[in-house]
Enzyme design. Sequence first.
Site, PDB file in Angstrom:
ATOM      1  N   ASP A   1      -6.352   0.598   0.258  1.00 50.95           N
ATOM      2  CA  ASP A   1      -6.710   1.037   1.507  1.00 50.95           C
ATOM      3  C   ASP A   1      -8.032   0.655   2.098  1.00 50.95           C
ATOM      4  O   ASP A   1      -8.713  -0.043   1.396  1.00 50.95           O
ATOM      5  CB  ASP A   1      -6.306   2.325   2.039  1.00 50.95           C
ATOM      6  CG  ASP A   1      -7.560   3.470   1.395  1.00 50.95           C
ATOM      7  OD1 ASP A   1      -8.258   2.943   0.587  1.00 50.95           O
ATOM      8  OD2 ASP A   1      -7.504   4.492   1.741  1.00 50.95           O
TER       9      ASP A   1
ATOM     10  N   LYS B   1       0.942  -1.372  -0.081  1.00 48.47           N
ATOM     11  CA  LYS B   1      -0.016   0.147  -0.117  1.00 48.47           C
ATOM     12  C   LYS B   1       1.086   1.286   0.012  1.00 48.47           C
ATOM     13  O   LYS B   1       0.627   2.294  -0.983  1.00 48.47           O
ATOM     14  CB  LYS B   1      -0.937   0.053   0.970  1.00 48.47           C
ATOM     15  CG  LYS B   1      -1.931   1.123   1.345  1.00 48.47           C
ATOM     16  CD  LYS B   1      -2.888   0.847   2.498  1.00 48.47           C
ATOM     17  CE  LYS B   1      -2.291   0.560   3.656  1.00 48.47           C
ATOM     18  NZ  LYS B   1      -3.371   0.195   4.746  1.00 48.47           N
TER      19      LYS B   1
END
Length: 244
Positions: free
Chosen positions: A151, A133
């Site tokens: 996310d 991420k």
Amino acid sequence: MLATVDAATETPLARTRRARRIVRLLGEIHPDARIALDFDNPLELLVATVLSAQCTDKKVNEVTPAVFARYRGAADYAGADRAELEQLLRPTGFFRAKTNSLIGIGSALTERFGGEVPRSLAELVTLPGVGRKTAHVVLGHAFDIPGITVDTHVGRLARRFGLTEQDDPVRVEADLAPLFERRDHTIASDRMIFHGRRYCHARRPACGVCGLARLCPSYGTGPIEPELAARLVRGTRGDVEALR
């Protein structure tokens, strides 16, 4: 009830076309969609993204000017006084773990990458405290290398849109990647994050005023009455909730 798509019966081609239309419409709904972290170079973005874990982007942006002024390069983080850095990071939460990550990142960049932030996913995820991420955030916004940042918002919206049934972020990323044009991977993530902040909340999405209603198989999860739904629409730029 508004007639919406049935994700369970649509063909793979129809799903791809719907996903790309969603990205286009999100661009119209959120023309200001962008990363909310302030930075001037790849190292600053990497540091800010690490600090954004369990913290609002607004708070990170309040803390980073002092951090960036004190630590200008990888070697500065590697040689940081732990107590001093912890004090600067305290407002972001989990400051001891984040201090460990930043000192470790500084050391790794200095020892293995000549003090520069690497430009590949495989290398970035070897850094302390850096997962896929964070790596995609840095690659997409510092180096213009497209990648899907999964996310909590992106994962939630992908499931509500019927684009994945997965909960694991890596599997969500794998399901989304072929649906969007590769050049759109970064901006698609940004737009989904903005929509998740503003309209498609975890508990009560603002379905009744959502411009994606006809494309969303989850329409009706939240209030469909326009007046009630409109009250659920939230503000902008990281002042709502922790994003990561």
